[in-house]
Design an enzyme around this catalytic site. Structure first.
Site, PDB file in Angstrom:
ATOM      1  N   HIS A 103       0.860  -1.178   0.000  1.00 29.94           N
ATOM      2  CA  HIS A 103       0.000   0.000   0.000  1.00 29.94           C
ATOM      3  C   HIS A 103       0.904   1.239   0.000  1.00 29.94           C
ATOM      4  CE1 HIS A 103      -2.785   2.964   1.835  1.00 29.94           C
ATOM      5  NE2 HIS A 103      -3.777   2.160   1.494  1.00 29.94           N
TER       6      HIS A 103
ATOM      7  N   ASP B 164       2.731  -4.608   7.763  1.00 33.74           N
ATOM      8  CA  ASP B 164       1.530  -3.784   7.653  1.00 33.74           C
ATOM      9  C   ASP B 164       0.324  -4.720   7.804  1.00 33.74           C
ATOM     10  OD1 ASP B 164      -0.755  -2.585   6.670  1.00 33.74           O
ATOM     11  OD2 ASP B 164       0.202  -1.737   4.891  1.00 33.74           O
TER      12      ASP B 164
ATOM     13  N   GLN C 132      -5.076  -4.894   6.918  1.00 30.89           N
ATOM     14  CA  GLN C 132      -6.164  -5.770   6.467  1.00 30.89           C
ATOM     15  C   GLN C 132      -6.150  -7.115   7.192  1.00 30.89           C
ATOM     16  OE1 GLN C 132      -8.541  -4.762   4.555  1.00 30.89           O
ATOM     17  NE2 GLN C 132      -7.617  -2.888   3.758  1.00 30.89           N
TER      18      GLN C 132
ATOM     19  N   CYS D  30      -4.765   2.775  -3.533  1.00 31.36           N
ATOM     20  CA  CYS D  30      -3.442   3.157  -2.992  1.00 31.36           C
ATOM     21  C   CYS D  30      -2.380   2.106  -3.295  1.00 31.36           C
ATOM     22  CB  CYS D  30      -3.510   3.432  -1.486  1.00 31.36           C
ATOM     23  SG  CYS D  30      -4.581   4.792  -1.068  1.00 31.36           S
TER      24      CYS D  30
HETATM   25  N1  PLP Z   1      -2.115  -0.695   4.491  1.00 29.55           N
HETATM   26  C1  PLP Z   1      -3.119  -1.383   3.937  1.00 29.55           C
HETATM   27  C2  PLP Z   1      -2.885  -2.783   3.458  1.00 29.55           C
HETATM   28  C3  PLP Z   1      -4.380  -0.795   3.798  1.00 29.55           C
HETATM   29  O1  PLP Z   1      -5.376  -1.470   3.237  1.00 29.55           O
HETATM   30  C4  PLP Z   1      -4.558   0.531   4.262  1.00 29.55           C
HETATM   31  C5  PLP Z   1      -5.858   1.218   4.078  1.00 29.55           C
HETATM   32  O2  PLP Z   1      -6.544   1.047   3.131  1.00 29.55           O
HETATM   33  C6  PLP Z   1      -3.476   1.191   4.842  1.00 29.55           C
HETATM   34  C7  PLP Z   1      -2.271   0.550   4.935  1.00 29.55           C
HETATM   35  C8  PLP Z   1      -3.608   2.577   5.347  1.00 29.55           C
HETATM   36  O3  PLP Z   1      -4.513   2.620   6.413  1.00 29.55           O
HETATM   37  P1  PLP Z   1      -4.920   4.020   7.030  1.00 29.55           P
HETATM   38  O4  PLP Z   1      -5.555   4.811   5.928  1.00 29.55           O
HETATM   39  O5  PLP Z   1      -5.880   3.668   8.119  1.00 29.55           O
HETATM   40  O6  PLP Z   1      -3.669   4.646   7.521  1.00 29.55           O
END
Ligand code: PLP
Length: 415
Positions: free
Chosen positions: A130, A207, A210, A373
């Protein structure tokens, strides 16, 4: 040993805690399939936050009055609850509240990366990161003069682990990998990746944005050095996320933000820092949100994270089957199975993903369209945008029918 599948969830009972799901648009019942972006918030979480505001609201760490003491205890204990939720035995000493996963990534990339990275060092990412991880490490590595390498994604949407073994080397200083891809739904072998990083004396950041909402996660079993997730994707409130870090690593790092609430001693010339996690939580923190997120952890544990995972897998498999029967439709990511989570991204020949989402919206079916993203991953897939349906505990298999009808409708209109 028996391998019984956990019980299916009692979806009607679960739905009764979510009044928002009763909404209708032009007389049609909402079908909410945008859960990978943000999940809905159940009554116990809303109630915990509204009780907090009605009965306890005060700033933390600063007051000696009753309300401030109660608010401080609730806020501090929320750290322990979230640490427990992801298997961190150090409690609050290993769990920092941030704004979201993005801020957790930035905190470590800046606090650790700008101090430790330099020319000759490599940060290894996956092609399915992401932007929260990809852009952050890319920019911090650039400032530090370090290089970034990417582990390839194969044609099935899985990480090429042979390539991972090539790319992770003695030059690797940090591996940052997504646990569950928000675009492909792939559940990555994070323990294996972390072991590879450690074999080369590199650190590993996972990360879990999800993953934590959708399956049991044990950060100690994974042996991650850092692990991040967001409240708003796990039936909790917006405005709060978590950063897990091993106790000695967090203790050794300098703060990323400066200000009130995080210091030990300040003079006109210098300052020293408080303990973890407070030294990373400058300013007034998200107190009501922490109370709400602790309630979300209780709520999910009451359902049982194994059952949440089984439900997600069932819905993903049903959606995959139903959508793959539609002419001209391509689904991305692995086939249904234990390494695919509850989301399905797809594209349709001659129909832009935004048109797909717009026709779905006409049917009151909420899905997401865009690059989610993950622009570089979309470039690799050869599409500029995909549509994504994602599921949570309150979705039923029946809700896949309106999705399929809407997609068929879009095909009839545009294709
Ligand atoms: N990482 C992953 C895999 C995500 O799906 C998301 C959000 O869609 C994020 C990071 C970023 O999350 P946040 O917008 O809550 O910071």
């Amino acid at each position: 040993m028996s391998h019984q599948r956990p019980d299916a969830l009692d979806v009607p009972a679960i739905r009764s805690a979510y009044p928002i799901l009763e909404r209708t648009f032009d007389g049609t019942q909402l079908v909410y399939l945008d859960n990978a972006a943000t999940t809905q918030t159940p009554d116990p979480v809303v109630d915990a936050m509204s009780d907090y505001y009605r009965e306890t609201n005060a700033n933390v760490h600063r007051g000696i009055h009753h309300l401030s003491q109660e608010a401080s205890i609730a806020y501090e204990e929320a750290h322990d609850r979230l640490a427990e939720f992801v298997g961190a035995s150090g409690g609050r000493r290993e769990l920092v509240f941030t704004k979201n996963t993005t801020e957790s990534e930035n905190m470590i990339a800046h606090a650790w990366g700008l101090r430790e990275l330099g020319p000759g060092d490599e940060v290894v990412l996956t092609q399915m990161e992401h932007h929260a991880s990809l852009v952050t490490w890319q920019q911090v590595a650039m400032r530090a003069g370090a290089d970034v390498k990417y582990i390839r994604v194969d044609d099935d949407g899985r990480l090429d682990m042979d390539h991972a073994r090539e790319v992770i080397s003695d030059d690797t200083a940090m591996l940052s990998a997504v646990h569950v891809s928000n675009t492909l739904g792939t559940v990555n072998p994070v323990s294996e990746l972390v072991d590879l990083a450690h074999e080369h004396d590199a650190l590993a950041f996972i990360d879990g944005a999800q993953a934590v909402p959708t399956r049991p996660v044990d950060v100690e079993a994974i042996d991650a050095d850092f692990y991040a997730f967001s409240g708003h994707k796990m039936a909790g409130p917006t405005g709060i996320g978590c950063l897990y870090g091993k106790e000695d690593l967090l203790a050794d790092l300098d703060p990323y933000l400066y200000g009130g609430g995080m210091i030990r001693k300040v003079t006109y010339d210098e300052s020293s820092w408080g303990e973890v996690p407070w030294k990373f939580e400058a300013g007034t923190p998200p107190i009501a949100e922490a109370v709400g997120l602790a309630a979300a952890a209780d709520y999910l544990d009451d359902i049982g994270m194994e059952r949440v995972r089984a439900h997600e897998e069932r819905l993903a498999a049903a959606a995959y089957d139903a959508l793959s029967g539609i002419d001209g439709l391509t689904i991305y990511g692995p086939e249904p199975g234990p390494d695919r989570a509850g989301l399905v991204s797809f594209s349709m020949e001659n129909v832009h993903a935004h048109d797909l989402a717009s026709i779905c919206n006409d049917h009151a079916v909420a899905i997401r369209a865009g690059d989610h993203c993950t622009q570089p991953l979309h470039d690799t897939l050869g599409v500029s945008a995909t549509a994504r349906a994602s599921f949570y505990v309150y979705n039923s298999v029946d809700e896949i029918d309106p999705l399929v009808e809407a997609v068929e409708d879009a095909r009839a209109l545009f294709a």
